[in-house]
Design an enzyme around this catalytic site. Structure first.
Site, PDB file in Angstrom:
ATOM      1  N   LYS A  83     -14.717  13.041 -33.132  1.00 39.54           N
ATOM      2  CA  LYS A  83     -15.023  14.833 -32.615  1.00 39.54           C
ATOM      3  C   LYS A  83     -14.137  15.959 -33.808  1.00 39.54           C
ATOM      4  O   LYS A  83     -15.292  16.644 -33.982  1.00 39.54           O
ATOM      5  CB  LYS A  83     -14.107  15.090 -32.206  1.00 39.54           C
ATOM      6  CG  LYS A  83     -14.790  14.642 -30.366  1.00 39.54           C
ATOM      7  CD  LYS A  83     -14.468  14.705 -29.025  1.00 39.54           C
ATOM      8  CE  LYS A  83     -15.073  13.851 -28.019  1.00 39.54           C
ATOM      9  NZ  LYS A  83     -14.719  14.405 -26.809  1.00 39.54           N
ATOM     10  N   ASN A 104     -18.542  17.437 -30.107  1.00 41.50           N
ATOM     11  CA  ASN A 104     -19.168  16.168 -29.153  1.00 41.50           C
ATOM     12  C   ASN A 104     -20.353  16.978 -29.014  1.00 41.50           C
ATOM     13  O   ASN A 104     -20.834  15.642 -29.354  1.00 41.50           O
ATOM     14  CB  ASN A 104     -18.765  16.324 -27.771  1.00 41.50           C
ATOM     15  CG  ASN A 104     -19.157  17.304 -27.548  1.00 41.50           C
ATOM     16  OD1 ASN A 104     -19.734  18.350 -27.525  1.00 41.50           O
ATOM     17  ND2 ASN A 104     -18.904  16.915 -26.097  1.00 41.50           N
ATOM     18  N   ASP A 120     -17.182  19.781 -23.837  1.00 42.57           N
ATOM     19  CA  ASP A 120     -16.109  19.793 -23.006  1.00 42.57           C
ATOM     20  C   ASP A 120     -15.358  20.660 -22.050  1.00 42.57           C
ATOM     21  O   ASP A 120     -15.616  21.441 -21.170  1.00 42.57           O
ATOM     22  CB  ASP A 120     -14.897  19.410 -23.980  1.00 42.57           C
ATOM     23  CG  ASP A 120     -15.177  17.919 -24.443  1.00 42.57           C
ATOM     24  OD1 ASP A 120     -16.073  17.366 -23.738  1.00 42.57           O
ATOM     25  OD2 ASP A 120     -15.046  17.262 -25.531  1.00 42.57           O
ATOM     26  N   GLY A 147      -1.926  18.546 -24.781  1.00 40.28           N
ATOM     27  CA  GLY A 147      -1.966  18.727 -26.928  1.00 40.28           C
ATOM     28  C   GLY A 147      -2.907  17.750 -27.294  1.00 40.28           C
ATOM     29  O   GLY A 147      -2.836  17.179 -28.616  1.00 40.28           O
ATOM     30  N   ARG A 171       3.789  16.076 -23.590  1.00 42.79           N
ATOM     31  CA  ARG A 171       4.952  15.240 -23.980  1.00 42.79           C
ATOM     32  C   ARG A 171       5.966  15.828 -25.047  1.00 42.79           C
ATOM     33  O   ARG A 171       6.862  15.768 -25.924  1.00 42.79           O
ATOM     34  CB  ARG A 171       4.964  13.690 -23.931  1.00 42.79           C
ATOM     35  CG  ARG A 171       5.610  12.666 -24.249  1.00 42.79           C
ATOM     36  CD  ARG A 171       5.474  11.390 -24.986  1.00 42.79           C
ATOM     37  NE  ARG A 171       4.499  11.201 -25.067  1.00 42.79           N
ATOM     38  CZ  ARG A 171       3.645  10.061 -25.386  1.00 42.79           C
ATOM     39  NH1 ARG A 171       4.051   8.906 -24.807  1.00 42.79           N
ATOM     40  NH2 ARG A 171       2.691   9.983 -25.852  1.00 42.79           N
ATOM     41  N   THR A 172       4.936  15.647 -26.066  1.00 37.10           N
ATOM     42  CA  THR A 172       5.312  16.169 -27.601  1.00 37.10           C
ATOM     43  C   THR A 172       5.075  18.200 -27.285  1.00 37.10           C
ATOM     44  O   THR A 172       4.232  18.525 -27.913  1.00 37.10           O
ATOM     45  CB  THR A 172       4.829  14.917 -29.011  1.00 37.10           C
ATOM     46  OG1 THR A 172       4.678  14.169 -28.700  1.00 37.10           O
ATOM     47  CG2 THR A 172       5.252  15.306 -30.281  1.00 37.10           C
TER      48      THR A 172
HETATM   49  P1  ATR Z   1      -6.041  12.176 -28.247  1.00 42.08           P
HETATM   50  O1  ATR Z   1      -6.788  12.973 -26.563  1.00 42.08           O
HETATM   51  O2  ATR Z   1      -5.992  13.149 -28.793  1.00 42.08           O
HETATM   52  O3  ATR Z   1      -6.837  11.098 -28.313  1.00 42.08           O
HETATM   53  P2  ATR Z   1      -4.483  10.425 -26.666  1.00 42.08           P
HETATM   54  O4  ATR Z   1      -3.192   9.371 -27.668  1.00 42.08           O
HETATM   55  O5  ATR Z   1      -5.126  10.175 -26.435  1.00 42.08           O
HETATM   56  O6  ATR Z   1      -4.739  11.996 -27.236  1.00 42.08           O
HETATM   57  O7  ATR Z   1      -3.603  11.757 -25.902  1.00 42.08           O
HETATM   58  C1  ATR Z   1      -3.601  12.887 -24.740  1.00 42.08           C
HETATM   59  C2  ATR Z   1      -2.148  13.134 -24.367  1.00 42.08           C
HETATM   60  O8  ATR Z   1      -1.454  11.907 -23.424  1.00 42.08           O
HETATM   61  C3  ATR Z   1      -1.814  13.352 -24.688  1.00 42.08           C
HETATM   62  O9  ATR Z   1      -1.145  14.350 -24.693  1.00 42.08           O
HETATM   63  C4  ATR Z   1      -0.243  12.867 -24.799  1.00 42.08           C
HETATM   64  O10 ATR Z   1       0.758  13.184 -25.069  1.00 42.08           O
HETATM   65  P3  ATR Z   1       1.494  13.443 -26.864  1.00 42.08           P
HETATM   66  O11 ATR Z   1       0.814  14.018 -27.539  1.00 42.08           O
HETATM   67  O12 ATR Z   1       2.743  14.005 -26.320  1.00 42.08           O
HETATM   68  O13 ATR Z   1       1.345  11.917 -27.286  1.00 42.08           O
HETATM   69  C5  ATR Z   1       0.002  12.337 -23.901  1.00 42.08           C
HETATM   70  N1  ATR Z   1       0.617  11.192 -23.591  1.00 42.08           N
HETATM   71  C6  ATR Z   1      -0.353  10.238 -23.793  1.00 42.08           C
HETATM   72  N2  ATR Z   1       0.835   8.734 -23.255  1.00 42.08           N
HETATM   73  C7  ATR Z   1       1.877   9.805 -22.405  1.00 42.08           C
HETATM   74  C8  ATR Z   1       2.852   9.368 -21.744  1.00 42.08           C
HETATM   75  N3  ATR Z   1       3.574   8.031 -21.397  1.00 42.08           N
HETATM   76  N4  ATR Z   1       3.056  10.620 -21.123  1.00 42.08           N
HETATM   77  C9  ATR Z   1       2.606  11.427 -21.484  1.00 42.08           C
HETATM   78  N5  ATR Z   1       2.154  11.843 -22.304  1.00 42.08           N
HETATM   79  C10 ATR Z   1       1.304  11.346 -22.892  1.00 42.08           C
END
Ligand code: ATR
Length: 307
Positions: A83, A104, A120, A147, A171-172
């Site tokens: 994306k 997208n 989205d 995030g 989380r982050t």
């Molecule tokens: P993307 O959507 O950018 O591909 P992703 O890795 O699928 O990203 O993660 C989507 C969201 O799930 C993120 O907000 C991620 O938190 P972080 O930014 O801290 O990585 C969250 N996430 C994934 N696993 C998690 C967990 N075990 N507990 C809490 N949040 C989680």
């Protein structure tokens, strides 16, 4: 194989009566449900063309767009992980998609120039209207997992809709600081109402989260927690109260731990199927400049998921 690779683009129409005109790119792409949404819509509109999947390696999106246009493709969906690269490979990008940092939907003009959109966010507005009969812009919102890619798109849409409260949790926490700056910049632009309260950011383990959830109307899960049936809820589900609307962007499994617990707390719940449907319908509307046959798309999706 249910997809084509870049090397196979010259063969996409061999053995087929109807030409491929629309496609999704991803890596992997075999699991994408976009054909289940779009082919029934193209059939319903009697357009006699196909929607295909194309696997594109990272770093080759620009090249893929050129090759796909040459092969007769006229509209593209980009899914994970493309994306951002798709945004960079467009000649023009819709301002909301720029703020979301993701495209997208790609529309070609007659010279092959590409314009990028993100459906989205607008798809989520339609999903909330369909599921809960409410306007997103009227709701106090908290996004758990803001995030990630889906979280960022939905957060941007909430800012654009002028939600009276926007709380971002992740989380982050560090991922949210630049996002808040971008969203504040967006809401301060003179054309937008913006959240009346400031945009708050919290980490998932911030003790204030329980109170923040209590003060919200709509709780949205955009984390990937719940994709496995054994996953717990991303926050203690007893924080959910009967006044809440709870939307989980996950649709498979159809009821995550969070949704099951939220329902037993008396909240109204919805899963991400409506978002999948409406982001797809909006893509089609960008390509064809006409209303999408949403019922045919929903049926296509449900038939596939049932099978
Ligand atoms: P993307 O959507 O950018 O591909 P992703 O890795 O699928 O990203 O993660 C989507 C969201 O799930 C993120 O907000 C991620 O938190 P972080 O930014 O801290 O990585 C969250 N996430 C994934 N696993 C998690 C967990 N075990 N507990 C809490 N949040 C989680």
């Amino acid at each position: 194989m249910n997809y084509f690779t870049l090397d196979q683009l010259s063969e996409i129409n061999s053995g087929h009566d109807h030409p491929a005109k629309f496609a999704v790119i991803g890596n992997p792409v075999a699991h994408s449900l976009s054909p289940q949404l779009h082919q029934p819509a193209l059939n319903k509109l009697k357009l006699d063309c196909r929607y295909i999947r194309v696997e594109v390696p990272e770093g080759q999106v620009n090249e893929a767009f050129e090759k796909m246009y040459a092969a007769g493709i006229r509209g593209i969906n980009a899914t994970v992980p493309h994306k951002l690269e798709a945004l960079e490979a467009c000649h023009q990008v819709d301002p909301a998609a720029s703020s979301m940092g993701a495209v997208n939907t790609i529309v070609f003009n007659t010279e092959g120039q590409r314009t990028g959109f993100n459906t989205d966010g607008p798809g989520f507005v339609r999903a909330i209207r369909e599921e809960f009969g409410m306007d997103l812009g009227d709701l106090r919102v908290i996004i758990i997992g803001a995030g990630g890619g889906a979280g960022r798109a939905i957060a941007t849409q909430c800012a654009l809709e002028g939600c009276p409260q926007l709380i971002l949790a992740n989380r982050t926490l560090e991922k949210l600081t630049p996002m808040r700056e971008e969203l504040t910049r967006l809401t301060q632009s003179e054309k937008l109402e913006g959240p009346r309260d400031r945009i708050e950011i919290h980490s998932l383990d911030d003790p204030i989260l329980e109170e923040a959830i209590g003060a919200s109307d709509l709780i949205i899960n955009t984390t990937s927690v719940g994709l496995k049936s054994s996953d717990p809820a991303p926050f203690p589900p007893h924080w959910v109260e009967p006044h809440h609307l709870v939307y989980d962007t996950i649709y498979n499994p159809s009821r995550t731990h969070l949704l099951r617990d939220a329902e037993s707390q008396g909240a109204r719940i919805a899963n991400g199927l409506s978002l999948l449907l409406h982001q797809g319908a909006l893509s089609l509307e960008h390509w064809l400049n006409q209303d999408a046959p949403v019922d045919a798309m929903r049926q296509g999706l449900l038939d596939f998921l049932k099978a």
